[in-house]
Design an enzyme around this catalytic site. Structure first.
Site, PDB file in Angstrom:
ATOM      1  N   SER A 182      39.039  24.474   4.646  1.00 18.18           N
ATOM      2  CA  SER A 182      39.841  25.748   4.495  1.00 18.18           C
ATOM      3  C   SER A 182      39.247  26.296   3.050  1.00 18.18           C
ATOM      4  O   SER A 182      37.948  26.659   3.057  1.00 18.18           O
ATOM      5  CB  SER A 182      41.379  25.553   4.100  1.00 18.18           C
ATOM      6  OG  SER A 182      41.926  26.736   3.992  1.00 18.18           O
ATOM      7  N   ARG A 183      39.700  26.296   2.018  1.00 18.88           N
ATOM      8  CA  ARG A 183      39.324  27.088   0.541  1.00 18.88           C
ATOM      9  C   ARG A 183      37.950  25.795   0.294  1.00 18.88           C
ATOM     10  O   ARG A 183      37.053  26.319  -0.204  1.00 18.88           O
ATOM     11  CB  ARG A 183      40.211  26.859  -0.469  1.00 18.88           C
ATOM     12  CG  ARG A 183      39.739  27.434  -1.638  1.00 18.88           C
ATOM     13  CD  ARG A 183      40.919  27.302  -2.740  1.00 18.88           C
ATOM     14  NE  ARG A 183      40.472  28.021  -4.156  1.00 18.88           N
ATOM     15  CZ  ARG A 183      40.072  27.259  -4.994  1.00 18.88           C
ATOM     16  NH1 ARG A 183      40.168  25.943  -4.867  1.00 18.88           N
ATOM     17  NH2 ARG A 183      39.740  27.814  -6.457  1.00 18.88           N
TER      18      ARG A 183
END
Length: 292
Positions: free
Chosen positions: A106-107
């Protein structure tokens, strides 16, 4: 398929830019070096099911700044995605890794692509777990984006974190948003500290704020074009078809050496379906070609 039990990693600490960073490791020095970067509001324990299954690998997972047991940034600082890169670089240098494999969720996957585009010669292979590129910002929206960031920061600096009576109550805030109760507890335990009345978050509230600057489509394309290493991109099979199509199209268009597949289990499929994800990663690390 039931998720494997998490394995507590070895606690690690680094002093970087006057910040104490924490992390976990699995495997032994001398095995294939792998750096793992977690997602937004998660921590190094995000990899406590996956990392032990990566046979032959020395996996080091960071608590990125403001998450888990790592320090928060000073009040004058920010949490833009590129702000993590100097700390990532210094931790890698402290580990003595000239080159290594990179896994990001994700991030953490977005941060991984930024780092790998700047230093492609250091990344042997890269695995992106349900993340690849940030949301682009139209150039004309830059003043409004800056305004949102400037208004968010003082409010978030003053915000008081919620107090939970026990860990179960805190875990419910994550399991109510799609994580299994077991996975939620794994993440939440490392993001909590005792306080008067129970427990509260260690995560920095500024992580909820708007970014002052968003990359443009052209800048994002340049980042993806610079990924010269082999890349495995695993996407959440349960995501909407529009999102999957967008990610597949961008991956195939801009990443030269790509293996791409999808995995059921939700956004945290690397926790919920760790065995199948580990098998895909080990196949990729062995030098197998693209999956389509």
């Amino acid at each position: 398929m039931s998720a494997p039990e998490p394995v507590s990693g070895v606690e690690m600490r680094w002093q970087v830019n006057d910040l104490e960073l924490a992390g976990l490791s699995w495997g032994s020095p001398g095995e294939r070096p792998v750096l793992a970067l977690h997602g937004w509001l998660d921590n190094a324990a995000s990899f406590s099911r996956l990392a032990p299954l990566l046979d032959g690998c020395h996996v080091v997972a960071l608590d990125l700044t403001g998450h888990g047991r790592s320090a928060r940034r000073s009040p004058d600082a920010s949490y833009q995605i590129w702000d993590d890169l100097p700390e990532v670089q210094d931790v890698i240098d402290a580990l003595g890794w000239d080159s290594f494999c990179l896994i990001g969720h994700s991030r953490g996957a977005i941060i991984s692509t930024l780092f790998a585009s700047a230093f492609p010669e250091r990344i042997e292979r890269m695995v992106l777990l349900d993340g690849m590129r940030p949301q682009a910002g139209p150039e004309a929206e830059f003043p409004k984006q800056m305004r949102r960031a400037l208004r968010d920061k003082p409010a978030l600096l003053a915000r008081k974190h919620r107090v939970f009576a026990d860990i179960e109550e805190a875990s419910a805030t994550r399991s109510n948003r799609g994580l299994s109760p077991q996975s939620a507890r794994i993440l939440v335990e490392r993001n909590l500290r005792p306080c008067e009345g129970g427990f509260t978050w260690t995560t920095d509230a500024r992580l909820h704020g708007a970014s002052a600057v968003k990359l443009t489509d052209g800048q994002i394309q340049a980042v993806l074009n610079a990924l010269t290493m082999p890349v495995l991109c695993l996407l959440d099979a349960d995501a909407g078809e529009d999102q999957l199509s967008f990610m597949r199209e961008h991956a195939h268009r801009y990443i030269a050496d790509l293996a791409l597949d999808s995995v059921p289990g939700g956004h945290h499929f690397h926790m919920e379906e760790a065995s199948s994800v580990a098998a895909a990663i080990l196949t990729f690390f062995s030098g197998a070609g693209a999956t389509g």
